[in-house]
Design a protein around this motif. Structure first.
Motif, PDB file in Angstrom:
ATOM      1  N   GLU A 192      51.702  39.714  22.323  1.00 16.84           N
ATOM      2  CA  GLU A 192      52.200  40.726  23.265  1.00 16.84           C
ATOM      3  C   GLU A 192      53.087  40.090  24.348  1.00 16.84           C
ATOM      4  O   GLU A 192      54.169  40.579  24.634  1.00 16.84           O
ATOM      5  N   THR A 193      52.600  39.013  24.925  1.00 19.65           N
ATOM      6  CA  THR A 193      53.368  38.319  25.970  1.00 19.65           C
ATOM      7  C   THR A 193      53.078  36.831  25.841  1.00 19.65           C
ATOM      8  O   THR A 193      51.923  36.418  25.851  1.00 19.65           O
ATOM      9  N   ASN A 194      54.152  36.070  25.730  1.00 20.32           N
ATOM     10  CA  ASN A 194      53.944  34.637  25.578  1.00 20.32           C
ATOM     11  C   ASN A 194      54.020  33.872  26.901  1.00 20.32           C
ATOM     12  O   ASN A 194      53.818  32.663  26.921  1.00 20.32           O
ATOM     13  N   SER A 195      54.309  34.584  28.004  1.00 23.98           N
ATOM     14  CA  SER A 195      54.305  33.944  29.328  1.00 23.98           C
ATOM     15  C   SER A 195      54.156  35.013  30.420  1.00 23.98           C
ATOM     16  O   SER A 195      54.521  36.175  30.216  1.00 23.98           O
ATOM     17  N   TYR A 196      53.634  34.572  31.551  1.00 23.73           N
ATOM     18  CA  TYR A 196      53.431  35.469  32.704  1.00 23.73           C
ATOM     19  C   TYR A 196      53.998  34.792  33.955  1.00 23.73           C
ATOM     20  O   TYR A 196      53.862  33.575  34.125  1.00 23.73           O
ATOM     21  N   GLU A 197      54.600  35.577  34.839  1.00 20.43           N
ATOM     22  CA  GLU A 197      55.094  35.080  36.127  1.00 20.43           C
ATOM     23  C   GLU A 197      54.356  35.823  37.249  1.00 20.43           C
ATOM     24  O   GLU A 197      54.282  37.059  37.219  1.00 20.43           O
ATOM     25  N   MET A 198      53.831  35.022  38.194  1.00 18.38           N
ATOM     26  CA  MET A 198      53.112  35.624  39.315  1.00 18.38           C
ATOM     27  C   MET A 198      53.535  34.931  40.613  1.00 18.38           C
ATOM     28  O   MET A 198      53.951  33.775  40.589  1.00 18.38           O
ATOM     29  N   TYR A 199      53.467  35.653  41.657  1.00 16.81           N
ATOM     30  CA  TYR A 199      53.861  35.143  42.964  1.00 16.81           C
ATOM     31  C   TYR A 199      52.633  35.116  43.854  1.00 16.81           C
ATOM     32  O   TYR A 199      51.971  36.140  44.055  1.00 16.81           O
ATOM     33  N   ILE A 200      52.360  33.907  44.440  1.00 24.32           N
ATOM     34  CA  ILE A 200      51.180  33.684  45.261  1.00 24.32           C
ATOM     35  C   ILE A 200      51.636  33.390  46.701  1.00 24.32           C
ATOM     36  O   ILE A 200      52.613  32.643  46.920  1.00 24.32           O
ATOM     37  N   GLN A 201      50.935  33.997  47.646  1.00 27.76           N
ATOM     38  CA  GLN A 201      51.204  33.703  49.049  1.00 27.76           C
ATOM     39  C   GLN A 201      49.942  33.127  49.684  1.00 27.76           C
ATOM     40  O   GLN A 201      48.833  33.484  49.310  1.00 27.76           O
ATOM     41  N   ALA A 202      50.188  32.253  50.644  1.00 23.84           N
ATOM     42  CA  ALA A 202      49.074  31.625  51.371  1.00 23.84           C
ATOM     43  C   ALA A 202      49.324  31.778  52.877  1.00 23.84           C
ATOM     44  O   ALA A 202      50.441  31.546  53.361  1.00 23.84           O
ATOM     45  N   ALA A 203      48.309  32.159  53.608  1.00 27.61           N
ATOM     46  CA  ALA A 203      48.436  32.345  55.077  1.00 27.61           C
ATOM     47  C   ALA A 203      47.095  32.048  55.726  1.00 27.61           C
ATOM     48  O   ALA A 203      46.035  32.279  55.113  1.00 27.61           O
ATOM     49  N   ASP A 204      47.101  31.497  56.969  1.00 22.01           N
ATOM     50  CA  ASP A 204      45.844  31.274  57.664  1.00 22.01           C
ATOM     51  C   ASP A 204      45.414  32.548  58.371  1.00 22.01           C
ATOM     52  O   ASP A 204      46.099  33.579  58.297  1.00 22.01           O
ATOM     53  N   ARG A 205      44.281  32.455  59.108  1.00 26.52           N
ATOM     54  CA  ARG A 205      43.735  33.665  59.693  1.00 26.52           C
ATOM     55  C   ARG A 205      44.089  33.780  61.189  1.00 26.52           C
ATOM     56  O   ARG A 205      43.572  34.636  61.893  1.00 26.52           O
ATOM     57  N   GLY A 206      44.981  32.939  61.623  1.00 21.15           N
ATOM     58  CA  GLY A 206      45.367  33.028  63.032  1.00 21.15           C
ATOM     59  C   GLY A 206      46.292  34.212  63.282  1.00 21.15           C
ATOM     60  O   GLY A 206      46.895  34.775  62.366  1.00 21.15           O
ATOM     61  N   GLN A 207      46.297  34.541  64.644  1.00 22.51           N
ATOM     62  CA  GLN A 207      47.187  35.629  65.005  1.00 22.51           C
ATOM     63  C   GLN A 207      48.628  35.170  64.920  1.00 22.51           C
ATOM     64  O   GLN A 207      48.969  34.070  65.335  1.00 22.51           O
ATOM     65  N   GLY A 208      49.440  36.082  64.327  1.00 20.84           N
ATOM     66  CA  GLY A 208      50.859  35.779  64.180  1.00 20.84           C
ATOM     67  C   GLY A 208      51.133  34.712  63.155  1.00 20.84           C
ATOM     68  O   GLY A 208      52.158  34.043  63.196  1.00 20.84           O
ATOM     69  N   ALA A 209      50.191  34.572  62.201  1.00 20.62           N
ATOM     70  CA  ALA A 209      50.392  33.572  61.152  1.00 20.62           C
ATOM     71  C   ALA A 209      51.552  33.943  60.242  1.00 20.62           C
ATOM     72  O   ALA A 209      51.830  35.135  60.011  1.00 20.62           O
ATOM     73  N   ILE A 210      52.176  32.914  59.764  1.00 23.26           N
ATOM     74  CA  ILE A 210      53.331  33.109  58.846  1.00 23.26           C
ATOM     75  C   ILE A 210      52.896  32.659  57.456  1.00 23.26           C
ATOM     76  O   ILE A 210      52.370  31.563  57.284  1.00 23.26           O
ATOM     77  N   ALA A 211      53.104  33.551  56.423  1.00 29.46           N
ATOM     78  CA  ALA A 211      52.697  33.252  55.055  1.00 29.46           C
ATOM     79  C   ALA A 211      53.773  32.447  54.333  1.00 29.46           C
ATOM     80  O   ALA A 211      54.966  32.603  54.596  1.00 29.46           O
ATOM     81  N   VAL A 212      53.317  31.590  53.415  1.00 33.70           N
ATOM     82  CA  VAL A 212      54.223  30.834  52.545  1.00 33.70           C
ATOM     83  C   VAL A 212      54.007  31.324  51.104  1.00 33.70           C
ATOM     84  O   VAL A 212      52.940  31.830  50.748  1.00 33.70           O
ATOM     85  N   HIS A 213      55.004  31.179  50.267  1.00 32.60           N
ATOM     86  CA  HIS A 213      54.987  31.733  48.899  1.00 32.60           C
ATOM     87  C   HIS A 213      55.311  30.650  47.879  1.00 32.60           C
ATOM     88  O   HIS A 213      56.022  29.696  48.169  1.00 32.60           O
ATOM     89  N   CYS A 214      54.776  30.898  46.645  1.00 34.37           N
ATOM     90  CA  CYS A 214      55.143  30.063  45.496  1.00 34.37           C
ATOM     91  C   CYS A 214      55.116  30.933  44.230  1.00 34.37           C
ATOM     92  O   CYS A 214      54.455  31.982  44.187  1.00 34.37           O
TER      93      CYS A 214
END
Length: 443
Positions: free
Chosen positions: A33-55
Motif C-alpha cells: 500500500e505504501t512503501n514509505s511515510y513522511e512525518m513532521y515532529i516538533q519539540a518544545a519545552d514547557r516554559g512560557q513563550g517557548a519556541i518549537a523546533v521541527h524535523c
C-alpha cells in the motif's frame, strides 16, 4: 508531538512519545500500500513563550514476501485437435506479484512434468503450447496444472489447473473383430433369414466413428453376389436374398466394407465365406433297373448253386454325405428265401441251389433308403426267370465238317506266298540291273 503538517493517515499508523520522542508503529504496515511515510515532529519545552523546533522523519517500509504470485488466465483454446503441430498455443496467462525485488521474481512449472505441453514466456506473459502430437484415442483430455513460485524466502506459490480437451481427427479406420467370417447355412433356407452379423469398431468419436456397411459387388460363380445376400448398412447384419440349393451351389464368398463418416472417410474390408449344408431333400433314384418305371427281368439257370450272382441293383442320390449313403433291402414273402440282397453293394445272389420244385418266375421288391433325417426311400421290382439247361448233344465221329473258316485261311495264305515271291523277284532284278550299269560305266 506531530506537527500540523503530518497527515492523518500517518498519525493512524505511527505514534510519538511526548516525553522520550520514541516513534512507534501502532497498526499494520503494508509495503504493497505504501512503501514509505513522511512525518513532521516538533519539540518544545514547557516554559512560557517557548519556541518549537521541527524535523522531518521519513520511514521506509521494507518488503516482506507475504504475497503469493497471482495467475491470470487470459485465453484458453480447448479442445485442441489431436493432429495439431508442436508449439500450438493452448492457453495465454499472465502472472502478478505485489511484492518487489527478488520476492517478485516468478518461475512457472507444469505438473505433472511428463505432459505433452510446455511454457513459453515473454516478459510477464506466458503461453502454454503443445510439445508433441496428441492422441485422443489414448488420452482424450488433460488436466494441466500450472504452478507459479516466487523467489522470496520462504518462497510462495500458487497453482491453476486447466482442462484441455483433445478434439478427434479421423485418423483410425474401422477395425473388424475378425479378418474373415465363416458361415454355415442349411439349404432351402427362408429368404431374408439372417446369416451372421459383421461387427467393426472405430476408436474415433462422433461421425468419425459412425460406420456404414456395404457388400462389394463381386462376381462369384458367374452370378453377382448382390443377388445372393445383402447387409444392413447400420448394423452389419447379413441376410439371404434367396433360398440356397446345395445341389447347385455349395459355397461362395464375398467382401464387406466398413466405412466411417469422417472426412476423408476411412474403410476396411473383411471376407465372408458362406458354406451351404445339404439337407435330405431328394429321394434315391434307381439307375438299374431303369428309373422310367419299366419292369426288369433277369434270368438264372435251373440247378444253379448257392451264391450265384443274379443281378445288381444300382441307385444314387442327389444329396451328399449321410443323406446320400444308401442302404438296400429285399422285401419278399418267406417262401421266396431263395435270394438275398447285399445291403451295401446291391448284389442279388442265390441262397441255395435252384431245384426243380422252385417256381419258374420270381418277383422281387427292392427297397432303397438313405440315412438322412428324416430318411427318404424308393422301391422297384425285379422279375427273375428260371431257364432250363440246354440238352447236351454228343458229336458224330463219322461226320467231320471242315469249318468254312479253314478254306478262307488257305486262300489267304496262298495269296501271301505269291505276293512275297513277286516282291523278292522284283528286288533281285533291280539289283542285277544296277550291277550291270555300274560295270558298264567302269569299262
Amino acid at each position: 508531538s506531530f506537527s500540523s503538517y503530518t497527515p492523518d493517515r500517518v498519525r493512524q499508523v505511527f505514534s510519538v512519545d511526548t516525553d522520550s520522542g520514541e516513534i512507534r508503529v501502532k497498526s499494520n504496515v503494508d509495503f504493497e500500500e505504501t512503501n514509505s511515510y513522511e512525518m513532521y515532529i516538533q519539540a518544545a519545552d514547557r516554559g512560557q513563550g517557548a519556541i518549537a523546533v521541527h524535523c522531518k522523519v521519513v520511514v521506509e517500509v521494507l518488503d516482506v514476501n507475504d504475497n503469493p504470485p497471482e495467475i491470470v488466465l487470459s485465453s484458453l483454446s480447448s479442445p485442441v485437435r489431436e493432429d495439431a503441430r508442436a508449439d500450438t498455443v493452448v492457453a495465454l496467462i499472465s502472472i502478478n506479484d505485489k511484492d518487489s525485488g527478488q520476492n517478485k521474481q516468478v518461475s512457472l512449472d507444469i505438473i505433472p512434468p511428463n505432459l505433452p505441453f510446455k511454457i513459453k514466456s515473454f516478459r510477464n506473459h506466458y503461453t502454454i503450447v503443445t510439445s508433441a502430437f496428441l492422441d485422443r484415442e489414448t488420452i482424450p483430455s488433460y488436466n494441466v496444472t500450472v504452478t507459479a513460485t516466487d523467489g522470496g524466502t520462504p518462497p510462495l506459490s500458487s497453482s491453476m489447473t486447466l482442462r484441455v480437451e483433445v478434439a478427434d481427427v479421423n485418423d483410425n479406420p474401422p477395425r473388424f473383430e475378425q479378418t474373415s467370417y465363416t458361415v454355415y447355412v442349411l439349404e432351402n433356407n427362408v429368404p431374408s433369414a439372417p446369416l451372421c452379423v459383421i461387427k467393426a469398431t472405430d476408436p474415433d468419436a462422433g461421425e468419425n466413428a459412425r460406420i456404414t456397411y456395404t457388400i462389394l459387388n463381386d462376381n462369384n460363380h458367374g452370378i453377382s453376389v448382390a443377388s445372393y445376400v445383402s447387409v444392413k448398412p447400420a448394423t452389419g447384419e447379413v441376410y439371404a436374398l434367396r433360398s440356397f440349393d446345395f445341389e447347385k451351389l455349395r459355397e461362395f464368398h464375398f467382401q464387406v466394407k466398413a466405412q466411417d463418416n469422417g472426412v476423408p472417410p476411412l474403410s476396411r474390408v473383411a471376407t465372408v465365406y458362406i458354406y451351404i449344408m445339404d439337407s435330405n431333400d431328394h429321394s434315391p433314384q434307381f439307375v438299374r433297373p431303369a428309373a422310367n418305371g419299366s419292369l426288369s427281368t433277369e434270368t438264372i439257370l435251373r440247378n444253379s448253386e448257392a451264391g450265384v450272382l443274379v443281378s445288381r441293383v444300382l441307385a444314387w442320390d442327389l444329396d451328399a454325405g449321410e443323406n446320400a449313403w444308401l442302404l438296400f433291402s429285399l422285401h419278399h414273402p418267406p417262401e421266396l428265401d431263395l435270394f438275398k440282397l447285399h445291403e451295401y453293394t446291391g448284389e442279388i445272389r442265390t441262397t441255395r441251389r435252384v431245384n426243380e420244385d422252385n417256381s419258374t418266375v420270381f418277383s422281387l421288391t427292392v427297397h432303397v433308403r438313405d440315412h438322412g433325417l428324416p430318411s427318404r426311400s424308393a422301391s422297384t421290382t425285379i422279375n427273375i426267370a428260371v431257364m432250363e439247361l440246354p440238352p447236351k448233344v454228343a458229336p458224330d465221329p463219322k461226320r467231320i465238317i471242315r469249318p468254312h473258316g479253314t478254306m478262307i485261311f488257305s486262300h489267304v495264305t496262298l495269296y501271301l506266298i505269291i505276293a512275297l515271291s513277286a516282291t523278292t523277284f522284283v528286288f533281285l532284278l533291280t539289283i542285277f540291273v544296277l550291277a550291270i550299269v555300274r560295270c558298264h560305266a567302269y569299262c
